[in-house]
Design a protein around this motif. Structure first.
Motif, short mmCIF file in Angstrom:
data_model
loop_
_atom_site.label_atom_id
_atom_site.label_comp_id
_atom_site.label_asym_id
_atom_site.label_seq_id
_atom_site.Cartn_x
_atom_site.Cartn_y
_atom_site.Cartn_z
N ASP A 2 0.82 -1.21 0.00
CA ASP A 2 0.00 0.00 0.00
C ASP A 2 0.86 1.26 0.00
O ASP A 2 0.52 2.24 -0.68
CB ASP A 2 -0.95 0.01 1.20
CG ASP A 2 -2.06 -1.03 1.06
OD1 ASP A 2 -2.34 -1.47 -0.09
OD2 ASP A 2 -2.65 -1.41 2.08
N THR A 5 2.19 1.80 -3.52
CA THR A 5 1.09 2.23 -4.39
C THR A 5 0.67 3.66 -4.07
O THR A 5 0.43 4.46 -4.99
CB THR A 5 -0.11 1.28 -4.25
OG1 THR A 5 0.31 -0.06 -4.53
CG2 THR A 5 -1.23 1.65 -5.20
N ARG A 36 -1.70 -1.16 -7.88
CA ARG A 36 -1.34 -2.03 -6.76
C ARG A 36 -0.96 -3.43 -7.24
O ARG A 36 0.03 -4.00 -6.82
CB ARG A 36 -2.50 -2.12 -5.76
CG ARG A 36 -2.13 -2.87 -4.49
CD ARG A 36 -3.27 -2.86 -3.47
NE ARG A 36 -2.82 -3.24 -2.16
CZ ARG A 36 -2.43 -4.47 -1.82
NH1 ARG A 36 -2.43 -5.44 -2.70
NH2 ARG A 36 -2.04 -4.74 -0.59
#
Length: 158
Positions: A2, A5, A36
């Motif tokens: 995460d 991304t 992602r």
């Protein structure tokens, strides 16, 4: 994943907005999911390398590199710089240059003579960054967002 991304999303939003794309064109949840998944594939790949730059425990930059994906390039002599992204607000502080140096070292370590990359032609910051580091357009273009092309550049190993 995460964090990578998120940093990529922040950086691409900044340069695409600077190049004239609207928020509507940039805010797609499908595009976020695709980014992602792309980073997940890159991190898990046997032939790609992803490096992260941190400052005081914060992710500030990312680099993805590996063999070229273009059919007209020979993986025995060419390495591809897939992406360098630096957190907006930290641009101009040398983070991108350190990541670039890691790519140049990758070329040396793998005995590759040439590096290639693509940068959106309206991303004037990236175009100037790569020109300062010796990258030259090689004449190849492919369609990109906003009726602007991605320009392929080459770098000879130093």
């Amino acid at each position: 994943m995460d964090g990578i991304t998120d940093l990529h999303t922040l950086a691409r939003t900044a340069y695409y907005q600077a190049g004239g794309l609207s928020d509507v064109q940039l805010a797609s949840l499908d595009a976020l999911s695709s980014r992602r998944q792309g980073w997940m594939r890159a991190v898990q790949s046997d032939d790609r390398t992803v490096l992260c730059a941190e400052r005081e425990g914060e992710l500030v930059g990312i680099l993805a590199m590996g063999p070229p994906c273009e059919a007209d390039l020979d993986a025995a002599s060419v390495g591809r710089l897939y992406q360098i992204h630096v957190r907006p607000g930290l641009w101009g502080q040398g983070i991108g240059s350190h990541l670039h140096a890691a790519f140049v070292q990758f070329l040396r370590n793998t005995s590759l003579a040439t590096g290639v990359l693509e940068a959106w032609e309206r991303n004037s910051r990236a175009q100037a960054f790569y020109a300062r580091h010796g990258w030259q357009p090689d004449g190849h273009h492919r369609p990109g967002p906003g009726n602007a092309s991605y320009v392929r550049r080459r770098l000879g190993r130093r």
